[in-house]
Scaffold this active site. Sequence first.
Site, short mmCIF file in Angstrom:
data_model
loop_
_atom_site.label_atom_id
_atom_site.label_comp_id
_atom_site.label_asym_id
_atom_site.label_seq_id
_atom_site.Cartn_x
_atom_site.Cartn_y
_atom_site.Cartn_z
N LYS A 1 -1.02 -10.06 7.70
CA LYS A 1 -2.15 -9.13 7.81
C LYS A 1 -3.30 -9.78 8.60
CE LYS A 1 -2.47 -5.51 6.26
NZ LYS A 1 -2.02 -4.15 6.72
N TYR B 1 2.66 -12.40 3.37
CA TYR B 1 2.02 -11.08 3.46
C TYR B 1 0.61 -11.20 4.03
CZ TYR B 1 -0.77 -7.07 2.02
OH TYR B 1 -1.65 -6.01 2.03
N PHE C 1 1.72 4.57 -0.88
CA PHE C 1 0.72 4.80 -1.94
C PHE C 1 -0.64 5.22 -1.36
CE2 PHE C 1 -2.39 1.99 -4.45
CZ PHE C 1 -2.79 3.01 -5.29
N THR D 1 -6.69 -6.08 4.32
CA THR D 1 -6.84 -6.47 2.92
C THR D 1 -7.78 -7.66 2.75
OG1 THR D 1 -5.60 -7.56 1.13
CG2 THR D 1 -4.66 -7.75 3.29
N ASP D 2 -8.39 -7.76 1.56
CA ASP D 2 -9.24 -8.93 1.26
C ASP D 2 -8.42 -10.21 1.15
OD1 ASP D 2 -7.96 -8.44 -1.17
OD2 ASP D 2 -9.79 -8.45 -2.38
N GLU D 3 -7.09 -10.06 1.05
CA GLU D 3 -6.24 -11.26 0.87
C GLU D 3 -6.26 -12.16 2.11
OE1 GLU D 3 -2.54 -10.64 -1.13
OE2 GLU D 3 -3.28 -8.81 -2.05
P1 NAD Z 1 2.99 0.90 0.41
O1 NAD Z 1 3.95 -0.23 0.35
O2 NAD Z 1 2.84 1.79 -0.78
O3 NAD Z 1 3.33 1.85 1.65
C1 NAD Z 1 3.67 1.35 2.91
C2 NAD Z 1 4.22 2.50 3.73
O4 NAD Z 1 4.54 1.98 5.04
C3 NAD Z 1 5.52 3.09 3.16
O5 NAD Z 1 5.46 4.50 3.21
C4 NAD Z 1 6.61 2.56 4.08
O6 NAD Z 1 7.73 3.41 4.18
C5 NAD Z 1 5.85 2.43 5.40
N1 NAD Z 1 6.46 1.44 6.30
C6 NAD Z 1 6.82 0.16 6.00
N2 NAD Z 1 7.36 -0.44 7.07
C7 NAD Z 1 7.32 0.47 8.09
C8 NAD Z 1 7.70 0.45 9.45
N3 NAD Z 1 8.28 -0.64 9.99
N4 NAD Z 1 7.51 1.55 10.21
C9 NAD Z 1 6.94 2.66 9.67
N5 NAD Z 1 6.57 2.75 8.37
C10 NAD Z 1 6.75 1.67 7.59
O7 NAD Z 1 1.60 0.23 0.81
P2 NAD Z 1 0.13 0.60 0.36
O8 NAD Z 1 -0.17 -0.10 -0.91
O9 NAD Z 1 -0.07 2.07 0.46
O10 NAD Z 1 -0.72 -0.13 1.49
C11 NAD Z 1 -1.05 0.54 2.71
C12 NAD Z 1 -1.88 -0.39 3.58
O11 NAD Z 1 -3.05 -0.80 2.89
C13 NAD Z 1 -1.15 -1.67 3.98
O12 NAD Z 1 -1.46 -1.96 5.32
C14 NAD Z 1 -1.73 -2.73 3.05
O13 NAD Z 1 -1.70 -4.01 3.66
C15 NAD Z 1 -3.16 -2.22 2.89
N6 NAD Z 1 -3.82 -2.59 1.63
C16 NAD Z 1 -3.21 -2.37 0.43
C17 NAD Z 1 -3.88 -2.70 -0.76
C18 NAD Z 1 -3.24 -2.43 -2.11
O14 NAD Z 1 -3.83 -2.83 -3.13
N7 NAD Z 1 -2.11 -1.77 -2.21
C19 NAD Z 1 -5.16 -3.25 -0.70
C20 NAD Z 1 -5.75 -3.46 0.56
C21 NAD Z 1 -5.07 -3.11 1.71
P1 TYD Z 2 -0.22 -7.58 -7.21
O1 TYD Z 2 -0.38 -6.23 -7.82
O2 TYD Z 2 1.14 -8.01 -6.74
O3 TYD Z 2 -1.30 -7.66 -6.04
P2 TYD Z 2 -1.80 -8.94 -5.16
O4 TYD Z 2 -0.85 -10.06 -5.36
O5 TYD Z 2 -1.70 -8.36 -3.79
O6 TYD Z 2 -3.18 -9.22 -5.64
O7 TYD Z 2 -0.73 -8.66 -8.26
C1 TYD Z 2 -2.05 -8.60 -8.80
C2 TYD Z 2 -2.22 -9.81 -9.69
O8 TYD Z 2 -1.35 -9.67 -10.82
C3 TYD Z 2 -1.84 -11.12 -9.03
O9 TYD Z 2 -2.72 -12.14 -9.51
C4 TYD Z 2 -0.43 -11.38 -9.52
C5 TYD Z 2 -0.44 -10.78 -10.90
N1 TYD Z 2 0.86 -10.24 -11.38
C6 TYD Z 2 1.36 -10.64 -12.62
O10 TYD Z 2 0.74 -11.46 -13.35
N2 TYD Z 2 2.54 -10.12 -13.05
C7 TYD Z 2 3.25 -9.23 -12.29
O11 TYD Z 2 4.35 -8.79 -12.71
C8 TYD Z 2 2.71 -8.82 -11.04
C9 TYD Z 2 3.46 -7.84 -10.18
C10 TYD Z 2 1.51 -9.35 -10.62
#
Ligand code: NAD
Ligand code: TYD
Length: 336
Positions: A154, A150, A11, A125-127
């Site tokens: 991280k 997770y 993503f 991540t902020d998590e």
């Molecule tokens: P995502 O799950 O959409 O994408 C992860 C990608 O990594 C995928 O394309 C997957 O194929 C690839 N991948 C997974 N395991 C792999 C491996 N062993 N080798 C090579 N490629 C691999 O994740 P995202 O939401 O795009 O998040 C990207 C980064 O941003 C992550 O590091 C996540 O921790 C961080 N992040 C995400 C969020 C969020 O809200 N989604 C917020 C803060 C930080």
């Molecule tokens: P999520 O998108 O999984 O992100 P994160 O857990 O990394 O913050 O979840 C965002 C918030 O939404 C979290 O408080 C969990 C809640 N949630 C639901 O209530 N229902 C759902 O089906 C999902 C996927 C998340």
Amino acid sequence: MKLLVTGGAGFIGSAFVRLLLAERPDCHVVNLDKLTYAGNLENLAAVADSPRYRFVKGDIADGPFVMDLFAQQKPDAVVHFAAESHVDRSILSPDPVVRTNFYGTFCLLEAARVHGVARFHHVSTDEVYGSIEEPHDADENYPLKPSSPYSASKAGSDLLALSYHTTYKLPVTVTRASNNYGPYHFPEKLIPLMISNALEDKSLPIYGDGKQVRDWLYVDDHCRAVLAVLEKGRAGEVYNVGGSLALENVEVVRRILRATGKPDSLMITVTDRPGHDRRYALTSDKLERETGWAPLMPFDEGLSRTVRWYQENTGWVGRVKSGAYREYYEKNYAGR
Ligand code: NAD
Ligand code: TYD
């Protein structure tokens, strides 16, 4: 400048690759991705034929493979997105999460150290700060107290990356971003799941009382922050990236129902997530002060753009849910 981007088919990684190729004409990108259920090369169809883009399928946790790739490609810099990114999956099955997020980061750091790169940017991540009580906001010195496999994986990888700066002088930077949303988001996280369920008249499952607070960051704002830190951030430093609006989950879901024209009766309450963090809250003052970055997308505008994207891309949603993009890969990329 040649960048090795990991997880570029996911993503946020795919949004970053699209941004970089559009806005930095001197940049070449090698995208290393394992194509797990979350990786989808359709997300990169717009850049697939660019002479400045190359895809390599592989696992970041395969140390010898990663070392060879660095020897062949000789990247100037690494931007590391690849991860198992879903909290619920990490609770059900922590093994691949620890392997990819911690050990995979180690393999990349080792290759970066041995081959020498001008910058290793680690996307986090902020998590890692865990749940934050009101009225506090976490700055970069806030203690790390992750709650899930997770977020713990991280936090571990952040510290490992920073240790490579302290010990080996590898020029590492780290960003810790809040919850992202936007197009191409796999429909398992809150916003894309609720949008796709609403569009299919399915129920919208709210965990527990739904009063958990998340700070929403539009994906392109996050990608601009990563680029800003890559270009202007100081080695050895961590930068928080906060969103444009903090909301309770129920309020996010109500706004999705309004935007899709569906009734509130689709919302249902389900059992809470174990170890569910109540509130995430960040300050991005350091990033704003040092790079001039600010989030540009107001939440309601970002949400309506995202809803529109899911309405117009039901084929993409169906394919990622069924895993059919693997056929797309075999047809378009295998053997390249
Ligand atoms: P995502 O799950 O959409 O994408 C992860 C990608 O990594 C995928 O394309 C997957 O194929 C690839 N991948 C997974 N395991 C792999 C491996 N062993 N080798 C090579 N490629 C691999 O994740 P995202 O939401 O795009 O998040 C990207 C980064 O941003 C992550 O590091 C996540 O921790 C961080 N992040 C995400 C969020 C969020 O809200 N989604 C917020 C803060 C930080
Ligand atoms: P999520 O998108 O999984 O992100 P994160 O857990 O990394 O913050 O979840 C965002 C918030 O939404 C979290 O408080 C969990 C809640 N949630 C639901 O209530 N229902 C759902 O089906 C999902 C996927 C998340």
